[in-house]
Design a protein around this motif. Structure first.
Motif, mmCIF file in Angstrom:
data_model
loop_
_atom_site.group_PDB
_atom_site.id
_atom_site.type_symbol
_atom_site.label_atom_id
_atom_site.label_comp_id
_atom_site.label_asym_id
_atom_site.label_seq_id
_atom_site.Cartn_x
_atom_site.Cartn_y
_atom_site.Cartn_z
ATOM 1 N N ASN A 178 0.799 -1.226 0.000
ATOM 2 C CA ASN A 178 0.000 0.000 0.000
ATOM 3 C C ASN A 178 0.834 1.279 0.000
ATOM 4 O OD1 ASN A 178 0.846 -0.650 2.469
ATOM 5 N ND2 ASN A 178 -1.189 -0.963 3.388
ATOM 6 N N GLN A 179 2.052 1.158 -0.621
ATOM 7 C CA GLN A 179 2.805 2.403 -0.770
ATOM 8 C C GLN A 179 2.218 3.174 -1.944
ATOM 9 O OE1 GLN A 179 4.522 -0.604 -2.003
ATOM 10 N NE2 GLN A 179 6.549 -0.540 -1.135
ATOM 11 N N LYS A 180 2.665 4.446 -2.081
ATOM 12 C CA LYS A 180 2.226 5.244 -3.227
ATOM 13 C C LYS A 180 3.073 4.862 -4.435
ATOM 14 C CE LYS A 180 0.816 10.026 -3.284
ATOM 15 N NZ LYS A 180 -0.239 9.905 -4.116
ATOM 16 N N HIS A 181 2.445 4.772 -5.597
ATOM 17 C CA HIS A 181 3.185 4.418 -6.807
ATOM 18 C C HIS A 181 3.171 5.582 -7.787
ATOM 19 C CE1 HIS A 181 4.227 0.184 -6.195
ATOM 20 N NE2 HIS A 181 3.214 0.216 -5.352
ATOM 21 N N PRO A 182 4.105 5.601 -8.742
ATOM 22 C CA PRO A 182 4.149 6.706 -9.696
ATOM 23 C C PRO A 182 2.825 6.840 -10.466
ATOM 24 C CG PRO A 182 6.072 5.276 -9.946
ATOM 25 C CD PRO A 182 5.177 4.619 -8.959
ATOM 26 N N LYS A 183 2.503 8.078 -10.864
ATOM 27 C CA LYS A 183 1.215 8.329 -11.539
ATOM 28 C C LYS A 183 1.112 7.622 -12.883
ATOM 29 C CE LYS A 183 -0.613 12.468 -9.494
ATOM 30 N NZ LYS A 183 0.406 13.340 -8.941
ATOM 31 N N GLY A 184 2.269 7.293 -13.457
ATOM 32 C CA GLY A 184 2.245 6.607 -14.760
ATOM 33 C C GLY A 184 1.721 5.177 -14.646
ATOM 34 N N LEU A 185 1.776 4.603 -13.437
ATOM 35 C CA LEU A 185 1.410 3.177 -13.301
ATOM 36 C C LEU A 185 -0.054 2.905 -13.690
ATOM 37 C CD1 LEU A 185 2.450 0.336 -12.612
ATOM 38 C CD2 LEU A 185 1.702 0.729 -10.259
ATOM 39 N N PRO A 186 -1.023 3.703 -13.179
ATOM 40 C CA PRO A 186 -2.407 3.424 -13.601
ATOM 41 C C PRO A 186 -2.603 3.556 -15.118
ATOM 42 C CG PRO A 186 -2.353 5.134 -11.895
ATOM 43 C CD PRO A 186 -0.939 4.741 -12.139
#
Ligand code: GLN
Length: 435
Positions: A2-10
């Protein structure tokens, strides 16, 4: 997880989800369309089962083998980001070509899809790796999330495209797969603002630490060697796992009792079960490995792959159980099949997303896309191998083949466990996480 991931991932998640929707939708109806008689309602091509399976085998191999030219195009000329877009266009064009009912458009459509998947699939996977810097501990989790996206597309497609194709007409099914891909392209274009830093073309002379024709360093060479060895693992893995669409599918249809509450579940529906299991258990398996890692226990990719192949192989032991139960000519309980897919998927989750991540950690920058291309080509060979093993079962017997797969996977996994420390040395710490 549940860490934050880069916006490009979605963005990459949804693009690939739609691409897989298109791919698995087409895959679900291809053989049915080919073998359906040419007369009557919703006519097909009237091919024999054998001819249809031969074409299916070549098709599922070539879509992945074309990842090699797809990787070369990205490394040499376009960069991954543009090659993914080109791939999406080719796939959509291919699916829409299949809407037209003729032999010429049929083959043209297939070739366009093969080239398109070759451009899109390896490069979008490399881009996921590009979202994370070397040593970023979120990388593996990022790939697991991406892998769940793949399987949302893969779970939904056989149900939706399969239904439309079989009930309303094959060509509507192909068209729907094309629309799916266009939706993916829409997401991808819209999300470009989140992908500025990733997948751009880097001219050879600008690749960090290299001059144009500078040979690979010793460390880079060692890493390429480990990668090539891991591709053998991949061929074995998919050679067993990809029985799902062929031998397991036919076995389910003929010898598994599919009656549930007085209703007989069609065999094709079970094609979505592994993908659903990936969605349900994806994060749990990733968290299991993460927990082990925090406890300071072994969690290198090669170790996970060895365990993955053994767990997946155990799934085939369940099928041996089914064949024993059905040996007197009766049908086997459904639970064998479900347990088999469950174990296969738990194994898959320890290997497949892990392998994608592993490649992005180990491949030298100037060969980043081509190494991913070779990986997918290896999965293509695995697919072809799976077809051959499935065919062999027709003469050798199902019990022998299912049990043989189990024993082979177990021994192969044990062999890997014996050597993984040596192989790990060749990675020169590429997997060390700098938290
Ligand atoms: N099921 C995964 C996908 O569709 C893996 C396929 C493969 O590597 N052969 O992406």
């Amino acid at each position: 997880m549940n860490q934050k991931h880069p916006k490009g991932l979605p963005i990459l998640f949804f693009t690939e989800m739609w691409e897989r929707f298109s791919f698995y939708g087409m895959r679900a109806i291809l053989v049915l369309y080919l073998t359906k008689e040419t007369m009557g309602e919703n006519p097909g091509m009237g091919w024999s089962n054998t001819d249809a399976l031969v074409l299916y085998g070549w098709y599922t191999m070539l879509v992945y083998v074309f990842s090699i030219p797809g990787g070369i195009i990205a490394d040499r000329w376009l960069g991954q980001k543009k090659t993914v877009f080109l791939g999406g266009l080719l796939i959509a064009a291919g699916q829409l070509t299949l809407v037209v009912d003729s032999l010429a458009t049929f083959y043209t459509g297939l070739m366009l899809i093969i080239s398109g998947v070759g451009c899109l699939k390896p490069n979008i996977s490399t881009m996921v790796g590009g979202l994370y810097k070397a040593g970023d501990p979120r990388r593996d989790a990022g790939f697991t999330i991406f892998y769940i996206g793949i399987n949302i597309g893969a779970a939904a497609a056989p149900l939706i495209v399969g239904y439309i194709g079989e009930v309303y007409g094959w060509h509507y099914g192909f068209g729907l797969a094309g629309i799916g891909m266009l939706l993916g392209q829409g997401v991808y274009l819209w999300g470009q603002k989140f992908l500025k830093e990733v997948g751009n073309f880097i001219p050879m002379e600008k690749v960090e630490g290299s001059k144009t024709n500078k040979p690979l360093t010793k460390i880079e060479k060692d890493r390429v060697i480990v990668l090539l060895i891991s591709f053998v693992i991949v061929i074995v893995f998919w050679g067993a796992y990809e029985q799902a669409g062929g031998l397991m599918n036919i076995y389910t249809k003929e010898k598994i009792n599919r009656m549930v509450f007085g209703f007989e579940i069609p065999a094709s529906l079970f094609q979505s079960v592994p993908a659903f299991f990936v969605i349900i258990f994806g994060t749990a398996v990733a968290s299991f490995w993460l927990k082990r890692n925090k406890l300071g226990k072994e969690t290198s990719s090669l170790f996970k792959m060895a365990i993955g192949i053994m767990v997946m192989g155990t799934g085939f032991l369940m099928m041996s159980g089914a064949t024993l139960e059905a040996a007197d000519g009766g049908k086997a309980m459904l639970i064998w099949l479900i347990l088999s897919y469950l174990l296969q998927v738990i194994g898959e989750l320890s290997l497949s997303p892990v392998a994608l991540s592993f490649i992005t950690k180990l491949a030298p920058v100037k060969y980043a896309s081509i190494m991913m291309g070779i990986y997918f080509a290896a999965t293509g060979l695995g697919n072809k191998l799976a077809g051959l093993v499935g065919e062999f079962a027709q003469s050798a017997g199902e019990f022998e083949v299912f049990t043989g797969i189990f024993i082979f996977c177990l021994l192969f996994g044990l062999l890997l466990l014996l050597f993984f420390k040596k192989l790990k040395e060749l990675t020169h710490g590429a997997e060390e996480v700098s938290a």
